[in-house]
Design an enzyme around this catalytic site. Structure first.
Site, short mmCIF file in Angstrom:
data_model
loop_
_atom_site.label_atom_id
_atom_site.label_comp_id
_atom_site.label_asym_id
_atom_site.label_seq_id
_atom_site.Cartn_x
_atom_site.Cartn_y
_atom_site.Cartn_z
N LYS A 255 0.83 -1.22 0.00
CA LYS A 255 0.00 0.00 0.00
C LYS A 255 0.86 1.25 0.00
CE LYS A 255 -2.23 -0.19 3.90
NZ LYS A 255 -2.17 -1.30 4.71
N ASP B 84 7.35 3.45 6.38
CA ASP B 84 6.63 3.89 5.18
C ASP B 84 6.86 5.37 4.87
OD1 ASP B 84 5.24 1.95 3.68
OD2 ASP B 84 3.96 1.56 5.41
N GLU C 275 -8.73 -3.14 14.95
CA GLU C 275 -7.95 -1.95 15.34
C GLU C 275 -8.07 -0.79 14.36
OE1 GLU C 275 -4.13 -4.44 16.76
OE2 GLU C 275 -4.55 -4.26 14.63
N LYS D 175 -8.16 -15.23 -9.14
CA LYS D 175 -9.31 -15.28 -8.24
C LYS D 175 -9.67 -13.88 -7.74
CE LYS D 175 -10.08 -19.67 -8.24
NZ LYS D 175 -11.32 -20.15 -8.88
N GLN E 161 -13.45 -9.09 -3.82
CA GLN E 161 -14.87 -8.77 -3.63
C GLN E 161 -15.23 -8.72 -2.15
OE1 GLN E 161 -17.59 -11.20 -5.98
NE2 GLN E 161 -15.92 -11.69 -7.38
N CYS F 159 26.72 5.68 12.40
CA CYS F 159 26.26 5.84 13.78
C CYS F 159 26.99 4.86 14.70
CB CYS F 159 24.75 5.70 13.85
SG CYS F 159 24.08 6.52 15.31
N PHE G 169 30.31 4.14 13.31
CA PHE G 169 31.30 5.20 13.53
C PHE G 169 31.96 5.01 14.90
CE2 PHE G 169 31.71 9.66 15.31
CZ PHE G 169 32.80 10.08 14.56
N GLN G 170 31.14 4.69 15.87
CA GLN G 170 31.66 4.47 17.23
C GLN G 170 32.53 3.22 17.27
OE1 GLN G 170 28.03 4.48 19.58
NE2 GLN G 170 27.58 6.63 19.12
N ARG H 294 22.78 8.62 21.42
CA ARG H 294 22.97 9.17 22.77
C ARG H 294 24.44 9.28 23.12
NH1 ARG H 294 19.28 4.87 25.78
NH2 ARG H 294 20.38 3.68 24.22
N HIS I 32 23.07 9.68 10.17
CA HIS I 32 22.51 8.64 9.30
C HIS I 32 22.27 9.19 7.90
CE1 HIS I 32 21.47 5.57 12.38
NE2 HIS I 32 21.42 6.61 13.18
N GLU J 247 21.63 7.68 5.34
CA GLU J 247 20.66 6.88 4.57
C GLU J 247 19.26 7.51 4.56
OE1 GLU J 247 21.95 6.08 7.48
OE2 GLU J 247 20.65 4.84 8.73
#
Ligand code: GLN
Length: 538
Positions: A16, A70, A149, A188, A193, A383, A386-387, A464, A509, A511
């Protein structure tokens, strides 16, 4: 303001989010301003506390929102910058309503799912949409229609549609599955439906149905769905398995999805024939690359690819631009404790150590980083990575045998990585994190400067702990140069190792800012170094 609601039926994991993102891209490419909102039916306030193994990566936004992955798809497809209010969860909604109840804001009324929870949902959707100055907000309703839900969200969407006038202002798109059964391979339509029936029970009649299927659905199936679900035939859209998710916008475009939406919603567009040439070139780069490299991801959540979704996308973006397929091999870092690194990394042209929390797997990552450093293997640390690189160099090059992060060894006599002092003050042992976008000043003449082509970069953070300033001089003298620092000079943000073909790491980050047409510079750098190692010319 107009709304497109995207729901899903039959099964979860239908894509979706990709459908919603692709529709957004198609509208955007016609000059329509879009934004997107994700509604998640779970009780967590946000994704920040969720284990990547349960739910995939925690995606971080500019404003520090820790959200569902998402939102990463939306940002990548539509090239948007979203905020934390674009992710609405049941948890956020209930806690706001309960807080208002405690303050007496409901004036003694009985507080109920309808209207109080549904009103809160509607207000939040409208607020997020208004904040964006978009013409159209695409609202993805998480979960599967029929689930208990997601009922309040469906009801809120139905009401919102009614409030603003169904016709031009709101549209409902339902995604379903059309399975193929039996030896003859018959498609199908019954699950579709039934799921549309569920949706109609909730008072929502879909305007468009997007069918996920193995191959294009047949005309017969299309007619059947149109007839039984009461949707125009041209609004029954076939979405067969694609070679890459980035191909989905083109698949939808070919079937006139955007034109149908524009007409149905009476949208003002700037260009009828959108320019998808760059996007097409991007997809071509993915599906027909000229070369191939393999990158190892050495981490602790390696059994679920979704835990590293944005990294995988970053490599796809970089690879497409370099005409090179980037194959990924996931390696659980613990294996470096007992197995031969050379064997584990056989046929790998580069390595990345991504982010992570907690003690498990750390020592294996240190072994892996050492192997990359000593054997000139292109390396990227992000992150935690790196440490790890900093700890490894402190131990092996500076000779500080017990060098560590206080996250893993609170008592170490060489805390080369420690909790950020400010963080300690606000929250005790680290309940809060440094989150979101911060600027990094990049050193003149460094590789970081070349990769970012400029003197600074704005990247997203989620940590942190940080490199302890007391060790900076010694580390730099040993060749581990901090070529990216926060603007006040206090935070170490990028490290690059002298005399190594590519050994780079960042506290942030990269990315999360990688986009199809503008890949993360550090990931691209790693792929280029891997190609060079393999002797591939661009
Ligand atoms: N655990 C480390 C920290 O809190 C690294 C975090 C990360 O990789 N996202 O600083």
């Amino acid at each position: 303001m107009k709304f497109i609601f995207v729901s899903g039926g039959v099964i979860s994991g239908l894509g979706k989010g990709i459908t919603a993102s692709s529709i957004g891209l198609l509208l955007k490419s016609r000059g329509i301003k879009v934004t997107s909102i994700k509604v998640d039916p779970y009780l967590n306030i946000d994704a920040g506390t969720m284990n990547p193994y349960e739910h995939g990566e925690v995606y971080v936004l500019d404003d520090g929102g820790e959200v569902d992955l998402d939102l990463g798809n939306y940002e990548r497809f539509m090239d948007l910058k979203l905020g934390r209010d674009n992710n609405i969860t049941t948890g956020k909604v209930y806690s706001a309503v309960i807080e208002k109840e405690r303050k007496g804001e409901y004036l003694g009324k009985t507080v109920q799912i309808i209207p109080h929870i549904t009103n809160e949902i509607k207000e939040r959707i409208i607020k997020a949409a208004r904040n964006s100055d978009a013409d159209v907000a695409i609202v993805e309703l998480g979960g599967t229609v029929g689930d208990m839900e997601s009922m309040p969200f469906l009801e809120a969407a139905r009401q919102l549609g009614r409030d603003i006038g169904r016709n031009e202002n709101a549209m409902f798109i339902h995604c379903t599955l059309v399975p193929i059964m039996g030896a003859v391979g018959e498609e199908k339509t019954k699950p579709t439906q039934h799921s549309v029936k569920d949706l109609m029970n909730a008072g929502i009649r879909p305007d468009m149905i997007v069918c996920r299927c193995k191959e294009d659905i047949t005309e017969q199936a299309r007619r059947k769905i149109s007839m039984f679900c009461d949707v125009d035939e041209c609004a029954v859209i076939s979405c067969p398995d694609a070679r890459t998710t980035y191909e989905v916008p083109m698949i939808l475009d070919r079937q006139g999805v955007a034109d149908y939406i524009i007409k149905r919603m009476d949208l003002k567009y700037l260009c009828k024939e959108p320019d998808m040439r760059e996007w097409k070139r991007f997809v071509d780069g993915i599906v027909s690359p000229k070369s191939e490299v393999q990158i190892a991801i050495v981490g602790k959540y390696t059994a679920l690819a979704d835990s590293y979704m944005s990294h995988l996308e970053s490599f796809t973006h970089a690879g497409s631009q370099l005409n090179c397929k980037v194959k990924i091999r996931f390696i659980d870092s613990d294996r470096f404790m007992s197995e031969n690194p050379a064997e584990l990394l056989k046929d790998c042209d580069g390595m990345m150590i991504p982010g992570g929390f907690g003690t498990r797997g750390i020592e294996g990552m240190i072994v892996a980083a050492r192997y990359a450093r000593e054997n000139s293997i292109p390396f990227l640390g992000v992150c935690l990575g790196f440490q790890i690189a900093t700890i490894e160099i402190s131990r092996d090059v500076l000779g500080l045998k017990d060098a560590d992060s206080t996250e893993f060894s609170p008592e170490t006599s060489n805390p080369v990585v420690h909790i950020m002092p400010e963080q300690l003050k606000v929250s005790g042992m680290g309940a809060t994190m440094r989150l979101g976008r911060f600027r990094t000043a990049v050193a003149k003449g460094s590789r970081a400067e070349a990769l970012y082509s400029g003197s600074y970069c704005d990247e997203r953070h989620r940590h942190r702990y940080e490199v302890n300033q007391d060790y900076i001089q010694r580390l730099e003298d040993a060749g581990w140069k901090f070529t990216g620092r926060s603007e006040d000079g206090k935070r170490m943000e990028i490290g690059e190792l002298e005399g190594h073909p590519y050994f780079m790491a960042a506290q942030f980050h990269p990315e999360f800012n990688s986009r199809p047409l503008s890949p993360s510079p550090l990931h691209k750098g790693l792929v280029m170094a891997a190609m060079e190692k393999k002797g591939i010319r661009k």
